[in-house]
Write an enzyme that holds these catalytic residues in place. Structure first.
Site, PDB file in Angstrom:
ATOM      1  N   GLU A 116       0.854  -1.193   0.000  1.00 36.44           N
ATOM      2  CA  GLU A 116       0.000   0.000   0.000  1.00 36.44           C
ATOM      3  C   GLU A 116       0.886   1.239   0.000  1.00 36.44           C
ATOM      4  O   GLU A 116       2.054   1.153   0.363  1.00 36.44           O
ATOM      5  CB  GLU A 116      -0.921  -0.012   1.232  1.00 36.44           C
ATOM      6  CG  GLU A 116      -0.177  -0.210   2.525  1.00 36.44           C
ATOM      7  CD  GLU A 116      -1.043  -0.771   3.664  1.00 36.44           C
ATOM      8  OE1 GLU A 116      -1.232  -0.041   4.622  1.00 36.44           O
ATOM      9  OE2 GLU A 116      -1.487  -1.928   3.580  1.00 36.44           O
TER      10      GLU A 116
ATOM     11  N   LYS B 139       2.758   4.570   1.131  1.00 36.46           N
ATOM     12  CA  LYS B 139       3.139   5.102   2.442  1.00 36.46           C
ATOM     13  C   LYS B 139       2.750   6.573   2.436  1.00 36.46           C
ATOM     14  O   LYS B 139       3.244   7.354   1.623  1.00 36.46           O
ATOM     15  CB  LYS B 139       4.638   4.959   2.659  1.00 36.46           C
ATOM     16  CG  LYS B 139       5.082   5.429   4.021  1.00 36.46           C
ATOM     17  CD  LYS B 139       6.534   5.080   4.266  1.00 36.46           C
ATOM     18  CE  LYS B 139       6.905   5.307   5.705  1.00 36.46           C
ATOM     19  NZ  LYS B 139       6.848   6.704   6.127  1.00 36.46           N
TER      20      LYS B 139
ATOM     21  N   ASP C 125       2.611  10.310   3.762  1.00 41.50           N
ATOM     22  CA  ASP C 125       3.567  11.136   4.483  1.00 41.50           C
ATOM     23  C   ASP C 125       2.793  12.150   5.317  1.00 41.50           C
ATOM     24  O   ASP C 125       2.472  13.240   4.860  1.00 41.50           O
ATOM     25  CB  ASP C 125       4.477  11.845   3.467  1.00 41.50           C
ATOM     26  CG  ASP C 125       5.767  12.276   4.111  1.00 41.50           C
ATOM     27  OD1 ASP C 125       6.040  11.842   5.248  1.00 41.50           O
ATOM     28  OD2 ASP C 125       6.499  13.049   3.478  1.00 41.50           O
TER      29      ASP C 125
ATOM     30  N   TYR D   9      -4.616   2.114   8.128  1.00 42.13           N
ATOM     31  CA  TYR D   9      -3.837   0.979   7.629  1.00 42.13           C
ATOM     32  C   TYR D   9      -3.458  -0.043   8.688  1.00 42.13           C
ATOM     33  O   TYR D   9      -2.770  -1.008   8.395  1.00 42.13           O
ATOM     34  CB  TYR D   9      -2.571   1.473   6.938  1.00 42.13           C
ATOM     35  CG  TYR D   9      -1.783   2.482   7.777  1.00 42.13           C
ATOM     36  CD1 TYR D   9      -1.212   2.116   8.990  1.00 42.13           C
ATOM     37  CD2 TYR D   9      -1.638   3.794   7.355  1.00 42.13           C
ATOM     38  CE1 TYR D   9      -0.508   3.036   9.755  1.00 42.13           C
ATOM     39  CE2 TYR D   9      -0.938   4.722   8.111  1.00 42.13           C
ATOM     40  CZ  TYR D   9      -0.375   4.328   9.316  1.00 42.13           C
ATOM     41  OH  TYR D   9       0.301   5.240  10.075  1.00 42.13           O
TER      42      TYR D   9
ATOM     43  N   LYS E 187      11.244   3.251   0.138  1.00 37.19           N
ATOM     44  CA  LYS E 187      11.201   4.697  -0.096  1.00 37.19           C
ATOM     45  C   LYS E 187      11.515   5.008  -1.552  1.00 37.19           C
ATOM     46  O   LYS E 187      12.545   4.560  -2.065  1.00 37.19           O
ATOM     47  CB  LYS E 187      12.237   5.400   0.784  1.00 37.19           C
ATOM     48  CG  LYS E 187      11.913   5.388   2.270  1.00 37.19           C
ATOM     49  CD  LYS E 187      10.662   6.209   2.530  1.00 37.19           C
ATOM     50  CE  LYS E 187      10.542   6.666   3.956  1.00 37.19           C
ATOM     51  NZ  LYS E 187      11.388   7.731   4.385  1.00 37.19           N
TER      52      LYS E 187
ATOM     53  N   CYS F 148      35.358  42.322  -4.683  1.00 32.73           N
ATOM     54  CA  CYS F 148      35.303  41.046  -5.389  1.00 32.73           C
ATOM     55  C   CYS F 148      36.190  40.040  -4.672  1.00 32.73           C
ATOM     56  O   CYS F 148      37.356  40.330  -4.385  1.00 32.73           O
ATOM     57  CB  CYS F 148      35.770  41.239  -6.834  1.00 32.73           C
ATOM     58  SG  CYS F 148      36.013  39.670  -7.691  1.00 32.73           S
TER      59      CYS F 148
ATOM     60  N   CYS G 209      39.307  39.270  -7.428  1.00 37.28           N
ATOM     61  CA  CYS G 209      40.307  40.260  -7.832  1.00 37.28           C
ATOM     62  C   CYS G 209      40.400  41.428  -6.863  1.00 37.28           C
ATOM     63  O   CYS G 209      41.288  42.265  -6.986  1.00 37.28           O
ATOM     64  CB  CYS G 209      40.025  40.747  -9.247  1.00 37.28           C
ATOM     65  SG  CYS G 209      38.619  41.873  -9.329  1.00 37.28           S
TER      66      CYS G 209
ATOM     67  N   CYS H  57      31.143  42.765  -9.876  1.00 38.69           N
ATOM     68  CA  CYS H  57      32.549  43.138  -9.724  1.00 38.69           C
ATOM     69  C   CYS H  57      32.914  43.991 -10.926  1.00 38.69           C
ATOM     70  O   CYS H  57      32.635  43.620 -12.060  1.00 38.69           O
ATOM     71  CB  CYS H  57      33.409  41.881  -9.685  1.00 38.69           C
ATOM     72  SG  CYS H  57      35.115  42.167 -10.190  1.00 38.69           S
TER      73      CYS H  57
ATOM     74  N   CYS I 263      39.420  41.040 -13.979  1.00 37.05           N
ATOM     75  CA  CYS I 263      39.149  40.075 -12.910  1.00 37.05           C
ATOM     76  C   CYS I 263      39.325  38.660 -13.467  1.00 37.05           C
ATOM     77  O   CYS I 263      38.624  38.257 -14.400  1.00 37.05           O
ATOM     78  CB  CYS I 263      37.732  40.262 -12.388  1.00 37.05           C
ATOM     79  SG  CYS I 263      37.241  38.984 -11.232  1.00 37.05           S
TER      80      CYS I 263
HETATM   81  S1  IVH Z   1       2.127   0.524   8.928  1.00 38.09           S
HETATM   82  C1  IVH Z   1       4.348  -1.285  12.554  1.00 38.09           C
HETATM   83  N1  IVH Z   1       1.244   1.581   6.710  1.00 38.09           N
HETATM   84  O1  IVH Z   1       5.000   5.448   8.334  1.00 38.09           O
HETATM   85  C2  IVH Z   1       4.304  -0.213  11.575  1.00 38.09           C
HETATM   86  N2  IVH Z   1       2.526   2.924   8.183  1.00 38.09           N
HETATM   87  O2  IVH Z   1       7.814   5.135   8.947  1.00 38.09           O
HETATM   88  C3  IVH Z   1       2.944   0.296  11.382  1.00 38.09           C
HETATM   89  N3  IVH Z   1       2.803   5.223   7.412  1.00 38.09           N
HETATM   90  O3  IVH Z   1       4.672   5.352  11.794  1.00 38.09           O
HETATM   91  C4  IVH Z   1       2.871   1.255  10.296  1.00 38.09           C
HETATM   92  N4  IVH Z   1       1.642   5.024   5.564  1.00 38.09           N
HETATM   93  O4  IVH Z   1       3.058   6.826  10.436  1.00 38.09           O
HETATM   94  C5  IVH Z   1       1.957   1.775   7.838  1.00 38.09           C
HETATM   95  N5  IVH Z   1       0.380   2.407   4.718  1.00 38.09           N
HETATM   96  C6  IVH Z   1       1.064   2.593   5.853  1.00 38.09           C
HETATM   97  C7  IVH Z   1       1.641   3.826   6.170  1.00 38.09           C
HETATM   98  C8  IVH Z   1       2.371   3.956   7.344  1.00 38.09           C
HETATM   99  C9  IVH Z   1       2.330   5.832   6.346  1.00 38.09           C
HETATM  100  C10 IVH Z   1       3.665   5.861   8.438  1.00 38.09           C
HETATM  101  C11 IVH Z   1       3.277   5.577   9.853  1.00 38.09           C
HETATM  102  C12 IVH Z   1       4.493   4.952  10.488  1.00 38.09           C
HETATM  103  C13 IVH Z   1       5.566   5.469   9.614  1.00 38.09           C
HETATM  104  C14 IVH Z   1       6.781   4.601   9.700  1.00 38.09           C
END
Ligand code: IVH
Length: 680
Positions: free
Chosen positions: A119, A121, A123, A232, A320, A414, A417, A432, A437
């Protein structure tokens, strides 16, 4: 004091019905993004509910009226997480993802393929929401993983957070649901625009904006921010059992929780890697920032067996994506002298890896820019590097200041020079004025030899330095007087390398007028203007003694450029230099010249363009050019847009174009379409 009437049964039922109905519409609107009633209808129902609630003082805990209106707090209460909220191990390459899979198999002592979920991640800010008997009871931040802060009132203001688990799914007695609160990129940009207008400090990125919005003592501030949730994970849980991540996410979905925008069940690491490719592409279309993808062992039983290391589970990893931004510290700001004498401030960073490249310096453009962004030595800054674009400082993270940061001083002499430095009226540039120069001379020669100018291979910064220090060159004309014997005396040259350079210099003698004009380094004559001039003037001699009035007639040429070009070609010494170059064997052709008959073409006829980000030329000028060449320059992206021209640091228009499937092109590609640049 008015005594409120006890609500009759039918009123109770109406209130309950209204609450359910409104919650359902909230879900349609904020989670599914597919409303089934109009906003007006929603407001009408909401007003009716509020009226009844007030009249009968009968307020259900999951009533939508309870999302806002909580008073500000003095401080956040602490909340201990029943099950610690762990963090994730990171993988920065597919190899590291494969190693993760091998570790999992080794630990479990199995050889067959493992089933994983993948899934995006998100931010943002991790939170935990506890539901007791289906009613939202408390929400807390992750904090240090063991103890967080009670942000219940703030989380309730997020419309996609269910206040109650609907009765048509199995309801656990108690469940801790985990997810990420995040802000969409467009909303983040809009928020920063507002903050800038109000003189408030900007958020560095959507994550900081989301975190800052949740950690507000006044819930009405949180309510005013456009926040979202993606769920999640599950923490403590009583009264229901899930056997896998897949099953859990599907329960969440049924229970009307917002879940990740993408979820895939993969058999084996091969499928996982394919999915990572897919998310890597898809994320460009996500309205939110996904900095990676999370890979989890699907089976909860296996998760349990794998357990946790110190702070991270063995059953999950975050892959990442190569970053476009990084955070680093400015170690110094040094002045750098260019070929025209302009002194540019350059930031020297604590080296930072961004998108697989180590970045250790970037231009800060000019001293006004430093002042505007309030950049100081010692500051922690956000640095961005997108594609081929040179890295730049996006902003200072002011919260990280210790008080020891020092603003850089504009040099008054400068650095190379020692000549005096001037700043002309109305100009941001600091210059300058040293006639000889060395920094300027060397830069001019380097520019002359550069790829898009005379293209003398092997004459980069180091060799120019060397030839200059040896006293062999003081001007680019001297390049054509160099002899192999001179080079052989220098430490870096042997027979072959010396011959190569001599050959490259010889080859450069055959050039085009536009390259040559660009190479001369005339003020305001970049590649683009050099091409414009080459289209207008048949040969170099036609430019000798050219007047300002003649130049200003060329539509794309502005006053400053016209003045500068006229000044150059009316200076006898300059003309002598040009003649000297010709005598040394320079042969200039002009394939770009278009005779009278070709003028008035409209290569962009019928096309609509929109511009985003900074282009090498002022936006207005490019828009005028589009119009002159038969196109139309619009200010916002719609389905009617044919092309979005993407410059440096593009704004939200880029995303919109991608969503609408509008073609995006670089400035160079645009110039090609306009017939102002060579086809590669
Ligand atoms: S699972 C045991 N799923 O990423 C770990 N985390 O770098 C449980 N995060 O603290 C996290 N999207 O804040 C999980 N699809 C996702 C996520 C996710 C973002 C964040 C979460 C976690 C951090 C770790």
């Amino acid at each position: 004091m008015t005594v409120k009437e006890a609500p009759p049964e039918e009123i109770k039922r109406e209130i309950e019905r209204l609450v359910d109905e409104l919650n359902y519409h909230c879900y349609r609107y904020y989670v599914l993004d597919s409303p089934v009633i109009s906003d007006e209808e929603y407001d009408r129902l909401f007003r009716r509910l509020k009226e009844l609630e007030e009249k009968y003082n009968y307020i259900l805990p999951h009533s939508p009226t309870q999302r806002v209106g909580a008073p500000p707090l003095d401080k956040f209460e602490k909340v201990r997480h029943t099950v610690p909220m762990l963090s994730l191990d990171n993988a920065f390459s597919y190899d590291e993802v494969r190693e993760f899979d091998e570790r999992v198999k080794r630990f479990l002592g199995v050889e067959e393929e493992i089933e994983y979920t993948v899934e995006p991640k998100y931010d943002g800010l991790a939170i935990e929401i506890t539901y007791r008997n289906g009613i939202l009871y408390r929400a807390s931040t992750r904090g240090d993983g063991y103890e967080g802060e009670d942000v219940t009132q703030n989380i309730k203001t997020i419309r996609s957070v269910p206040l109650r688990i609907p009765p048509d799914v199995p309801i656990p007695e108690e469940i801790d649901i985990r997810g990420e609160v995040y802000m969409n990129i467009l909303d983040f940009e809009e928020l920063n625009k507002q903050r800038e207008a109000q003189g408030e400090p900007l958020f560095a990125n959507p994550r900081n904006a989301a975190a800052g919005s949740v950690r507000q003592l006044d819930p009405s501030v949180t309510a005013s921010r456009k926040l979202h949730l993606a769920c999640y994970g599950v923490g403590a849980c009583r009264g229901i059992e899930f056997s896998s991540q897949w099953e859990f996410i599907h329960w969440l979905k049924k229970a009307r929780f917002p879940v990740p925008a993408y979820l895939k069940l993969c058999k084996g690491i091969g499928e996982v890697l394919k999915t990572l490719d897919e998310i890597g592409e898809l994320r460009k279309t996500f309205p939110f920032e996904a900095d990676g993808a999370v890979i989890k062992v699907n089976d909860f039983e296996l998760q349990k067996r794998l357990g946790v290391k110190t702070r991270e589970p063995r059953w999950a990893i975050a892959y990442k994506f190569p970053a476009h931004q990084g955070t680093t510290v400015i170690k110094a700001i040094v002045p750098s002298v260019g070929r025209t004498g302009i002194i540019t401030p350059v930031a020297i960073f604590e080296p930072v890896r961004i998108g697989g490249v180590i970045v250790s310096r970037s231009t800060l453009h000019n001293w006004d820019e430093i002042k505007r962004k309030d950049i100081r030595v010692g500051d922690t800054v956000v640095v961005e590097r997108a594609g081929e674009v040179i890295p730049h400082v996006v902003m200072v993270i002011k919260e990280k200041r210790t008080g020891k940061e020092v603003p850089p001083e504009i040099p008054d002499h400068c650095p190379v020079c020692g000549a005096k430095v001037i700043r002309q009226e109305g100009e941001v540039a600091v210059r300058c004025i040293g006639l000889n120069c060395p920094a300027q001379v060397k830069e001019r020669i380097r520019h002359f030899a550069s790829r898009n100018a005379m293209d003398i291979e092997g004459l980069g910064e180091k060799n120019v330095d060397l030839l200059y220090e040896a006293g062999l060159i003081r001007h680019f004309v001297d390049l054509y007087k160099l002899k192999k014997e001179d080079l052989l005396k220098l430490p870096r040259f042997a027979e072959k390398s010396a011959q190569n350079l001599i050959d490259a210099i010889e080859r450069s003698k055959k050039t085009t007028l536009s390259r040559f004009l660009f190479a001369l380094g005339i003020h305001y004559v970049g590649e683009y203007t050099a091409k414009l001039l080459a289209k207008e003037f048949k040969n170099l001699e036609d430019l000798y003694h050219v007047s300002y009035e003649r130049l200003i007639q060329i539509p794309q040429i502005g006053e400053k450029t016209a003045r500068s070009v006229a000044l150059f070609f009316n200076d006898d010494k300059n003309l002598q230099t040009l003649e000297e170059l010709k005598a040394l064997g320079l042969q200039i052709t002009n394939p770009e010249y278009r005779g009278e008959e070709e003028k008035g073409e409209e290569p962009l006829k019928g096309l609509t363009f929109v511009i985003t980000g900074a282009l090498p030329r002022p936006r207005q000028e490019v828009e005028e050019l589009i119009e002159r060449l038969g196109g139309h320059a619009a200010s916002s992206v719609s389905r009617k847009t044919d092309y979005l021209i993407v410059g440096e640091s593009p704004g939200s228009k880029l995303q919109r174009a991608q969503t609408l499937g509008v073609k995006t092109i670089s400035y160079d590609e645009f110039l090609k379409m306009a017939g102002l640049k060579d086809e590669d």
